[in-house]
Structure formats: structure tokens, C-alpha cells
Design an enzyme around this catalytic site. Structure first.
Site, PDB file in Angstrom:
ATOM      1  N   LYS A  49      46.634   1.302  -6.372  1.00  0.00           N
ATOM      2  CA  LYS A  49      48.163   1.672  -5.953  1.00  0.00           C
ATOM      3  C   LYS A  49      48.674   1.080  -4.990  1.00  0.00           C
ATOM      4  CE  LYS A  49      46.524   6.348  -6.975  1.00  0.00           C
ATOM      5  NZ  LYS A  49      45.350   6.724  -7.848  1.00  0.00           N
TER       6      LYS A  49
HETATM    7  C1  LIG Z   1      45.748   6.980  -8.585  1.00  0.00           C
HETATM    8  C2  LIG Z   1      44.040   6.504  -9.715  1.00  0.00           C
HETATM    9  C3  LIG Z   1      43.305   6.574 -11.476  1.00  0.00           C
HETATM   10  C4  LIG Z   1      44.665   7.511 -11.833  1.00  0.00           C
HETATM   11  O1  LIG Z   1      46.008   7.130 -12.145  1.00  0.00           O
HETATM   12  P1  LIG Z   1      47.134   7.578 -13.171  1.00  0.00           P
HETATM   13  O2  LIG Z   1      48.383   6.658 -12.638  1.00  0.00           O
HETATM   14  O3  LIG Z   1      47.079   8.909 -11.620  1.00  0.00           O
HETATM   15  O4  LIG Z   1      46.480   8.371 -13.852  1.00  0.00           O
HETATM   16  C5  LIG Z   1      42.542   6.012 -11.889  1.00  0.00           C
HETATM   17  N1  LIG Z   1      41.541   5.255 -10.284  1.00  0.00           N
HETATM   18  C6  LIG Z   1      41.960   5.221  -9.774  1.00  0.00           C
HETATM   19  C7  LIG Z   1      40.956   4.571  -8.566  1.00  0.00           C
HETATM   20  C8  LIG Z   1      42.456   5.990  -9.003  1.00  0.00           C
HETATM   21  O5  LIG Z   1      42.904   5.694  -7.391  1.00  0.00           O
END
Ligand SMILES: *Cc1c(COP(=O)(O)O)cnc(C)c1O
Length: 462
Positions: free
Chosen positions: A112
Site C-alpha cells: 500500500k
Molecule cells: C490490502 C492488502 C491486500 C489486499 O489488497 P486489495 O487491493 O485490497 O485487494 C493483500 N495483502 C496485504 C498485505 C494488504 O495490505
């Protein structure tokens, strides 16, 4: 470049407006009116270039004239300079034809950061030149919140409030949100689960009086700016494995469908992607839906991959919008049915979805076993989310087409689950080793819209 809502009635916006508003006023999500194309020659020319240069080429058209070329280059440079790896998104080989795309070298050790650091810089540039302020409110199952706080802490033109489900995130995730000391960041521990947090966030955005009075801005995974930032690493990974002269497949640990949808956008732009595989944990509404069983909410069951513990997957609405020939009224109706528990996907739309996405799931036992197995066979310690991806990728990969599994977080972010599965306690990278020594600052809040609005109004710094 113009952005339209998936529900068809919100105003058409430019990139800046779509990014600052997050959710559209008709409850829908913004998508580009058309998808810009890169030719095979343009894609081939990305090979060997820096992550920042690839980011610029891939994203430039989507941003339009909101930022000048120089401004946009500066934004990208500042966004990624704090990463702990020169390649930003390095590829590591797990097996013949199977690669791990390490997306955890940012400041909060999860993918993210790629999106959040970028939109932090974009917000700063866009708001700073107009002398405006916004209030960012986000809901998080762990990683979004820490990434948002890290990206916006200390910026002049924003307050950040992050709602997380009390007691349901890992200690590292919590500490990353509660230890920054800047006055403009506010961590809120809410009673309930992630879907409750997300529901209260939606309520705030649908309360136009509140939304306008505090100038609410959203940075959850529905924010188009975030999806766009994630398109970049599909290109960087694919060209280093031989695209565009060969097709590449990707498996993506999925929750809110933002990361995998970015892969779909990369494909629409012309990147030859063979399979896009949605990997879910035991909260498998997306896997069930893509297997033709309709989209029906269940109970969210806590798992060792908590950032994927969802039942309502917000960005899936964008996939449905394309699958339903971009007809807003059809989406509006599905989302209405979802309020009452779920909906069936029409046969035509299902065919479109299945032509773009495959899927699989991993149980808790399978996830732990994959952590242990991958350590043994490839000397790689996976976080539980990435392990869900690797398990599903191993089922779906075919000889001759490289498979890239997205490693979405660093194992040290989920030390308890990783240690239970592998016997190894994953250490934090040296650059953040003092996390456990810092003081925490957090407010416990009820699952109640009125109380939340009141709290936010009283704690704005300006
Ligand atoms: C947010 C997240 C996901 C899921 O990603 P999306 O874009 O919401 O599908 C998977 N793994 C981790 C570690 C995350 O922080």
C-alpha cells in the site's frame, strides 16, 4: 482525461477532483472514461529503465493537465525516495517460471505504500498551490491505515483520521498507526470488524452536510489515484520477464480488489497479461463469485492474513461496471441487492469476468503449510498474505508462461503467524527496529456514526 462514476449519475471529474473526492456522490467509484494505450514498442522501451521512469510513462496520460511534466516527475521522485530498495519493486525467483514481486520495501512494509506515498505527494502539490485543506478519513484492516498515516503525517494541508477494528490487527500494524507523534494524524480504534469500519466510512461520505463541512477526502483503496499507482509494477515486472514479446501471468492476494484491478488496467493498456488470478483466504466471496456462485455476503472470519478479511470487496464494483458494459443503472441495482445480502451475476457479465480473472482460495492450514514449504524449497520467508498468493499461483501456473505472485507485505509485519508456521521469528528491517519502544497514541471509538462525526469535528487541527 475524464473520470465517470460506476453508478452513472455523479458529475464527470478530472483526475485531481476524482482523486480528492474518493467515493463519487452517487455512491459509485470513479473510472477513466477511456483507457490510454501503450504500443508494444512503447512497452518494450520500458525495459531497463528505473521504476520512477516507468511510473512516469505509465501514469502520465491518466493525470492529464492536473500536474505539469516537471511537477509529476518531482511527485514520483519524492514518493519512492524513502523506499528501502533501489529497484522499489524487485523480482525474486521462487521456482522455474515462478517469481515473487516484492512490494514490501516501503516505509510501512506493505504494497500500500506504493499508492499512498504517491497520493500523499499529489495531495500536497494540488492542495498546497490552492492553499486548501482536506480531512482524510480512512478505514483499514491494518495496512491502509499505517500507509496513509506514514504518507500524510506532518503535511500542512490535511488531517488524517484512520478507523481500524479494535483488537483485530497485528501489533506491528497498530504500532505503525499509533506511534507517529504529528498532531495531524489520529488513530481511532473502533468496536466491530473491518466491514463495520468501512460501512461507517461510507456513511460519512454519504452524509453530504458533513462531507462538505470538513472537506472529506478518501484514500481508501477505491481512490482512483491509488489504483493508478499500482498499475506501474505490473509493467515493471512484466518487461523484466520478457514482455511484450511474451505474455506474463500474475497472482494477487486479494481483499478489496484494488491491486488486482490495477493489473486489469495494465492489461487494458496493452500489457500482454495471460492470467490474472485472484487469491483469497477463507473469506472467499470473490472466489465463490468468480466460480459462478453469485456474490453473497457471509460472516467475516478472522484469519492469519487479516488484510484480506473482507466480505464486501469495494473495487469489485469497477470490474462489474466493465462486465455490465459500463451501464450505471445495472450497477446501482446490484449494489441495492447487495444491501440485502447479495446478488447473482448475469451470464453475459460472468463470461466477461471469467475471461479476465481466474481465482483460488487458501485455507488457514494451507497458508501456514505454504509458508513452511516455501521456506524449505526456495529459502523465502513469506508473509501470510503472500503465502495465500503462492499457494493459489502454484495451482494455476502453466509451463511456458512466467507466473508472478505479488508479495504484498513483509513477514515481519505478521510475526506471530509467520513464527507459528515456520519456527522463525522474522525481524523488522533495521531502519524501523525501534517501533516497539515508541509511545502509542490512540482513541477508542464506538461503532456509531454520530459519535464519529462529532469526534472528527472536535479534533481537526485547523
Ligand atoms: C490490502 C492488502 C491486500 C489486499 O489488497 P486489495 O487491493 O485490497 O485487494 C493483500 N495483502 C496485504 C498485505 C494488504 O495490505
Amino acid at each position: 482525461m475524464r473520470y465517470i462514476s460506476t453508478r452513472g449519475t455523479a458529475p464527470v471529474l478530472n483526475f485531481e477532483e476524482a482523486m480528492l473526492s474518493g467515493l463519487a456522490r452517487d455512491g459509485g467509484l470513479y473510472v477513466p472514461e477511456t483507457i490510454p494505450q501503450l504500443t508494444p514498442d512503447q512497452i518494450a522501451a520500458l525495459e531497463g529503465r528505473s521504476y520512477e521512469e516507468i511510473a512516469y510513462t505509465v501514469m502520465r496520460t491518466f493525470v492529464g493537465d492536473v500536474f505539469s511534466d516537471d511537477e509529476f516527475r518531482g511527485i514520483i521522485a519524492r514518493a519512492y525516495e524513502g523506499f528501502g530498495h533501489a529497484a522499489r519493486a524487485p523480482l525474486k525467483q521462487l521456482d522455474q517460471g515462478h517469481f515473487l514481486l516484492e512490494l514490501f520495501h516501503g516505509p510501512t512494509l506493505a504494497f500500500k505504500d506504493f499508492a499512498m506515498q504517491l497520493i500523499g505527494q499529489m495531495f500536497q502539490t494540488a492542495l498546497g498551490r490552492k492553499g486548501e485543506r482536506v480531512t482524510i478519513v480512512g478505514a483499514t484492516s491494518g495496512d491502509t491505515g499505517s500507509a496513509a498515516i506514514e504518507a500524510f503525517r506532518g503535511l500542512d494541508n490535511v488531517d488524517v483520521f484512520i478507523l481500524y477494528p479494535h483488537g483485530r490487527i497485528s501489533e506491528v500494524q497498530r504500532r505503525q498507526m499509533t506511534t507517529p507523534s504529528e498532531a495531524n494524524v489520529h488513530a481511532l480504534a473502533m468496536d466491530g470488524d473491518f466491514d463495520d469500519c468501512q460501512a461507517r466510512l461510507k456513511d460519512m461520505f454519504n452524509d453530504f452536510e458533513f462531507r462538505d463541512s470538513v472537506r472529506l477526502a478518501g484514500v481508501n483503496s477505491i481512490n482512483w489515484g491509488r489504483v493508478l499507482a499500482q498499475v506501474v509494477y505490473y509493467f515493471s515486472a512484466a518487461v523484466s520477464l520478457g514482455a511484450p514479446s511474451r505474455a506474463i501471468s500474475f497472482t494477487v492476494p486479494t481483499g478489496n480488489f484494488g491491486d488486482i484491478f490495477a493489473g486489469y488496467i495494465a492489461k487494458q493498456m496493452g500489457l500482454p497479461i495471460d492470467k490474472l488470478v485472484v487469491a483469497t483466504n477463507q473469506n472467499d466471496i470473490l472466489h465463490r463469485c468468480l466460480s459462478g456462485k453469485g456474490y453473497h455476503k457471509g460472516e467475516t472470519v478472522p484469519s492469519i492474513s487479516p488484510s484480506m478479511d473482507i466480505q464486501v470487496s469495494s473495487n469489485f464494483e469497477r470490474a462489474l461496471f466493465d462486465a455490465y458494459d459500463r451501464e450505471g443503472p445495472a450497477i446501482l441495482q446490484l449494489m441495492d441487492e447487495l444491501k440485502h445480502g447479495g446478488f447473482e451475476v448475469s451470464q453475459g457479465a460472468m463470461q466477461v469476468l471469467q475471461s479476465h480473472y481466474s481465482s483460488g482460495r487458501a485455507s488457514e492450514e494451507e497458508t501456514s503449510a505454504t509458508i513452511a514449504e516455501t521456506l524449505k524449497t526456495s529459502a523465502e520467508l513469506l508473509c501470510p498474505h503472500s503465502a495465500v498468493g503462492v499457494k493459489v499461483a502454484n495451482e494455476q501456473r502453466v509451463a511456458g508462461t512466467p507466473m508472478v505472485t505479488l508479495a504484498t507485505a513483509h513477514p515481519a509485519k505478521f510475526p506471530a503467524a509467520v513464527e507459528a508456521a515456520s519456527g522463525i521469528h522474522p525481524p523488522l528491517p533495521a531502519r524501523m527496529a525501534d517501533l516497539y519502544d515508541k509511545e502509542e497514541r490512540v482513541t477508542r471509538v464506538p461503532n456509531d456514526l454520530v459519535a464519529l462525526k462529532e469526534h472528527i469535528r472536535r479534533h481537526l487541527t485547523a
